[in-house]
Write a protein that holds these residues in place. Structure first.
Motif, PDB file in Angstrom:
ATOM      1  N   LEU A  78       0.805  -1.822  -0.075  1.00 51.65           N
ATOM      2  CA  LEU A  78       0.310  -0.038   0.247  1.00 51.65           C
ATOM      3  C   LEU A  78       0.719   1.220   0.342  1.00 51.65           C
ATOM      4  CD1 LEU A  78      -2.174   1.218   0.417  1.00 51.65           C
ATOM      5  CD2 LEU A  78      -2.625   0.879   3.011  1.00 51.65           C
ATOM      6  N   ILE A  79       0.623   2.092  -1.269  1.00 52.31           N
ATOM      7  CA  ILE A  79       1.795   3.368  -1.448  1.00 52.31           C
ATOM      8  C   ILE A  79       0.301   4.278  -1.780  1.00 52.31           C
ATOM      9  CG2 ILE A  79       2.785   4.397  -2.589  1.00 52.31           C
ATOM     10  CD1 ILE A  79       4.196   1.990  -3.344  1.00 52.31           C
ATOM     11  N   TYR A  80       0.699   5.220  -0.338  1.00 49.69           N
ATOM     12  CA  TYR A  80      -0.215   6.478  -0.605  1.00 49.69           C
ATOM     13  C   TYR A  80       0.530   7.911  -1.177  1.00 49.69           C
ATOM     14  CZ  TYR A  80      -3.185   4.775   3.415  1.00 49.69           C
ATOM     15  OH  TYR A  80      -3.312   4.315   4.129  1.00 49.69           O
ATOM     16  N   HIS A  81       0.009   9.060  -1.117  1.00 41.10           N
ATOM     17  CA  HIS A  81       0.224   9.479  -2.734  1.00 41.10           C
ATOM     18  C   HIS A  81       1.874  10.525  -1.718  1.00 41.10           C
ATOM     19  CE1 HIS A  81      -2.056  11.797   0.489  1.00 41.10           C
ATOM     20  NE2 HIS A  81      -1.395  13.119   1.053  1.00 41.10           N
ATOM     21  N   GLY A  82       2.826  11.003  -2.528  1.00 38.82           N
ATOM     22  CA  GLY A  82       3.266  11.869  -2.804  1.00 38.82           C
ATOM     23  C   GLY A  82       4.596  10.862  -2.738  1.00 38.82           C
ATOM     24  N   VAL A  83       4.926   9.720  -2.439  1.00 41.71           N
ATOM     25  CA  VAL A  83       5.600   8.251  -1.862  1.00 41.71           C
ATOM     26  C   VAL A  83       6.278   9.065  -3.866  1.00 41.71           C
ATOM     27  CG1 VAL A  83       6.399   6.963  -1.485  1.00 41.71           C
ATOM     28  CG2 VAL A  83       4.581   7.195  -0.681  1.00 41.71           C
ATOM     29  N   THR A  84       8.306   8.568  -3.287  1.00 42.73           N
ATOM     30  CA  THR A  84       9.275   8.097  -4.415  1.00 42.73           C
ATOM     31  C   THR A  84       9.721   6.941  -3.610  1.00 42.73           C
ATOM     32  OG1 THR A  84       9.584  11.257  -4.744  1.00 42.73           O
ATOM     33  CG2 THR A  84      11.558   9.151  -5.149  1.00 42.73           C
ATOM     34  N   LEU A  85      10.152   6.532  -4.415  1.00 40.11           N
ATOM     35  CA  LEU A  85      10.732   5.354  -4.562  1.00 40.11           C
ATOM     36  C   LEU A  85      12.627   5.512  -5.493  1.00 40.11           C
ATOM     37  CD1 LEU A  85       8.561   1.840  -4.996  1.00 40.11           C
ATOM     38  CD2 LEU A  85       9.489   3.160  -3.164  1.00 40.11           C
ATOM     39  N   GLY A  86      12.887   5.912  -4.932  1.00 33.62           N
ATOM     40  CA  GLY A  86      14.014   6.893  -6.136  1.00 33.62           C
ATOM     41  C   GLY A  86      15.595   6.466  -5.786  1.00 33.62           C
ATOM     42  N   ALA A  87      16.175   6.852  -6.724  1.00 34.99           N
ATOM     43  CA  ALA A  87      17.525   6.537  -6.334  1.00 34.99           C
ATOM     44  C   ALA A  87      18.456   7.802  -6.092  1.00 34.99           C
ATOM     45  CB  ALA A  87      18.255   6.327  -8.074  1.00 34.99           C
ATOM     46  N   VAL A  88      20.018   7.149  -5.357  1.00 38.19           N
ATOM     47  CA  VAL A  88      20.702   8.460  -5.481  1.00 38.19           C
ATOM     48  C   VAL A  88      21.876   8.336  -5.843  1.00 38.19           C
ATOM     49  CG1 VAL A  88      20.148   8.519  -2.735  1.00 38.19           C
ATOM     50  CG2 VAL A  88      21.788   6.719  -3.953  1.00 38.19           C
ATOM     51  N   THR A  89      21.907   7.954  -7.613  1.00 35.20           N
ATOM     52  CA  THR A  89      22.826   7.448  -8.028  1.00 35.20           C
ATOM     53  C   THR A  89      22.154   7.870  -9.996  1.00 35.20           C
ATOM     54  OG1 THR A  89      24.837   6.867  -8.558  1.00 35.20           O
ATOM     55  CG2 THR A  89      23.455   5.349  -8.372  1.00 35.20           C
ATOM     56  N   ASN A  90      23.649   7.977 -10.102  1.00 37.40           N
ATOM     57  CA  ASN A  90      22.941   7.738 -11.659  1.00 37.40           C
ATOM     58  C   ASN A  90      23.822   6.447 -12.801  1.00 37.40           C
ATOM     59  OD1 ASN A  90      25.621   9.399 -12.082  1.00 37.40           O
ATOM     60  ND2 ASN A  90      24.223  11.179 -13.399  1.00 37.40           N
ATOM     61  N   ASN A  91      24.568   6.402 -12.196  1.00 40.26           N
ATOM     62  CA  ASN A  91      25.222   5.157 -12.479  1.00 40.26           C
ATOM     63  C   ASN A  91      24.139   4.069 -13.100  1.00 40.26           C
ATOM     64  OD1 ASN A  91      27.750   6.324 -11.977  1.00 40.26           O
ATOM     65  ND2 ASN A  91      27.697   5.064  -9.596  1.00 40.26           N
ATOM     66  N   LYS A  92      24.733   3.305 -14.196  1.00 36.39           N
ATOM     67  CA  LYS A  92      23.357   2.397 -14.899  1.00 36.39           C
ATOM     68  C   LYS A  92      24.158   1.135 -13.667  1.00 36.39           C
ATOM     69  CE  LYS A  92      24.197   3.763 -19.608  1.00 36.39           C
ATOM     70  NZ  LYS A  92      22.028   4.284 -19.765  1.00 36.39           N
ATOM     71  N   GLU A  93      23.071   0.550 -12.742  1.00 39.56           N
ATOM     72  CA  GLU A  93      23.004   0.106 -12.026  1.00 39.56           C
ATOM     73  C   GLU A  93      21.759  -0.282 -10.980  1.00 39.56           C
ATOM     74  OE1 GLU A  93      26.524   0.875  -9.857  1.00 39.56           O
ATOM     75  OE2 GLU A  93      25.467   2.560  -8.472  1.00 39.56           O
ATOM     76  N   LYS A  94      21.677  -0.878 -10.533  1.00 37.30           N
ATOM     77  CA  LYS A  94      20.476  -1.027  -8.980  1.00 37.30           C
ATOM     78  C   LYS A  94      20.457   0.256  -8.409  1.00 37.30           C
ATOM     79  CE  LYS A  94      17.278  -3.744  -6.932  1.00 37.30           C
ATOM     80  NZ  LYS A  94      15.875  -2.576  -6.354  1.00 37.30           N
ATOM     81  N   ARG A  95      19.768   0.900  -8.699  1.00 39.92           N
ATOM     82  CA  ARG A  95      19.405   2.815  -8.163  1.00 39.92           C
ATOM     83  C   ARG A  95      18.290   3.006  -7.431  1.00 39.92           C
ATOM     84  NH1 ARG A  95      19.258   3.575 -13.025  1.00 39.92           N
ATOM     85  NH2 ARG A  95      17.981   5.417 -13.108  1.00 39.92           N
ATOM     86  N   HIS A  96      17.401   1.932  -7.657  1.00 35.06           N
ATOM     87  CA  HIS A  96      16.326   2.128  -6.916  1.00 35.06           C
ATOM     88  C   HIS A  96      15.840   1.230  -5.114  1.00 35.06           C
ATOM     89  CE1 HIS A  96      15.880   3.683 -10.223  1.00 35.06           C
ATOM     90  NE2 HIS A  96      15.252   5.227  -9.724  1.00 35.06           N
ATOM     91  N   PRO A  97      15.296   0.643  -4.113  1.00 26.42           N
ATOM     92  CA  PRO A  97      14.324   0.341  -3.589  1.00 26.42           C
ATOM     93  C   PRO A  97      14.199  -1.037  -3.891  1.00 26.42           C
ATOM     94  CG  PRO A  97      13.417   1.826  -2.974  1.00 26.42           C
ATOM     95  CD  PRO A  97      14.005   2.890  -4.160  1.00 26.42           C
ATOM     96  N   THR A  98      14.658  -1.908  -2.784  1.00 29.50           N
ATOM     97  CA  THR A  98      13.632  -2.737  -3.011  1.00 29.50           C
ATOM     98  C   THR A  98      12.546  -3.590  -1.941  1.00 29.50           C
ATOM     99  OG1 THR A  98      15.272  -4.226  -4.150  1.00 29.50           O
ATOM    100  CG2 THR A  98      13.714  -6.337  -3.092  1.00 29.50           C
ATOM    101  N   ILE A  99      11.192  -3.249  -2.153  1.00 30.02           N
ATOM    102  CA  ILE A  99      10.145  -3.348  -1.301  1.00 30.02           C
ATOM    103  C   ILE A  99       9.696  -4.619  -0.581  1.00 30.02           C
ATOM    104  CG2 ILE A  99       8.219  -1.948  -0.408  1.00 30.02           C
ATOM    105  CD1 ILE A  99      10.224  -0.494  -0.851  1.00 30.02           C
ATOM    106  N   GLY A 100      10.016  -5.087   0.025  1.00 26.35           N
ATOM    107  CA  GLY A 100       9.150  -6.551   0.699  1.00 26.35           C
ATOM    108  C   GLY A 100       7.536  -6.037   0.033  1.00 26.35           C
ATOM    109  N   SER A 101       6.991  -8.145   0.850  1.00 27.10           N
ATOM    110  CA  SER A 101       5.445  -7.277   0.908  1.00 27.10           C
ATOM    111  C   SER A 101       4.525  -7.688   2.109  1.00 27.10           C
ATOM    112  CB  SER A 101       5.536  -9.640   0.652  1.00 27.10           C
ATOM    113  OG  SER A 101       5.496  -9.365  -0.646  1.00 27.10           O
ATOM    114  N   ASN A 102       3.614  -6.812   2.215  1.00 26.42           N
ATOM    115  CA  ASN A 102       3.152  -6.398   3.151  1.00 26.42           C
ATOM    116  C   ASN A 102       3.263  -4.908   3.851  1.00 26.42           C
ATOM    117  OD1 ASN A 102       0.963  -8.521   3.201  1.00 26.42           O
ATOM    118  ND2 ASN A 102       2.982  -9.908   3.765  1.00 26.42           N
ATOM    119  N   VAL A 103       3.661  -4.569   2.809  1.00 29.65           N
ATOM    120  CA  VAL A 103       4.135  -3.276   3.358  1.00 29.65           C
ATOM    121  C   VAL A 103       3.497  -1.827   2.742  1.00 29.65           C
ATOM    122  CG1 VAL A 103       6.409  -1.812   2.777  1.00 29.65           C
ATOM    123  CG2 VAL A 103       6.546  -4.522   2.709  1.00 29.65           C
TER     124      VAL A 103
END
Length: 169
Positions: A97-122
């Motif tokens: 469940l995600i509410y408004h205004g949430v960002t699942l964002g990056a902190v680098t612009n390298n070509k790699e896994k940059r964004h979060p992994t969110i588990g289940s029931n979050v």
């Protein structure tokens, strides 16, 4: 079951304001995820431009931006949704469940896994920012306007800037 029926069941469970099942077709979450499914399929097939055009159309219609490269599990509900951003390498588990205004964002612009992994029931509260290649465990609640930049273990409540575990569930 069809995507529509699954969404009706999910939204009926999570949103008490739903009066008639047909209303689901007007929910920004339903619209954005419907477009995401198409754009993600095209993205996986290498049709990157077409996938981006479809995801941009969804963003214009709903205010929810989901990169077609993101991986999303079953039963994601984006409540209200406006201003939600889900980056290209984000991975989202089931029953999130995600509410408004949430960002699942990056902190680098390298070509790699940059964004979060969110588990289940979050649950991710309004305005929260979850940034970088971090992992949010299963059964986690992230408070509104929190800024999470470090991984979080299973079954916790996280709040603050920077986000800290304030309670074990």
């Amino acid at each position: 079951m069809s995507f529509y029926k699954d969404q009706v069941k999910l939204i009926r469970r999570l949103d008490p304001s739903l009066k008639k099942n047909f209303e689901v077709k007007f929910y920004p979450s339903y619209i954005a995820l419907k477009y995401y499914r198409i754009s993600h399929y095209l993205y996986k097939k290498g049709h990157f431009l077409l996938a981006r055009l479809i995801s941009n159309k969804a963003r214009k219609k709903t205010g929810i931006e989901i990169h077609p490269g993101a991986s999303i599990g079953k039963n994601l509900f984006i409540d209200h949704g406006f201003g939600v951003v889900i980056g290209e390498t984000a991975v989202i588990g089931d029953n999130v469940l995600i509410y408004h205004g949430v960002t699942l964002g990056a902190v680098t612009n390298n070509k790699e896994k940059r964004h979060p992994t969110i588990g289940s029931n979050v649950m991710i509260g309004a305005g929260a920012k979850v940034l970088g290649n971090i992992t949010i465990g299963d059964n986690v609640k992230i408070g509104a306007n929190s800024v999470v930049v470090k991984s979080v273990p299973d079954s916790c409540v996280v709040a603050g800037i920077p986000g800290k575990v304030i309670k074990k569930l």
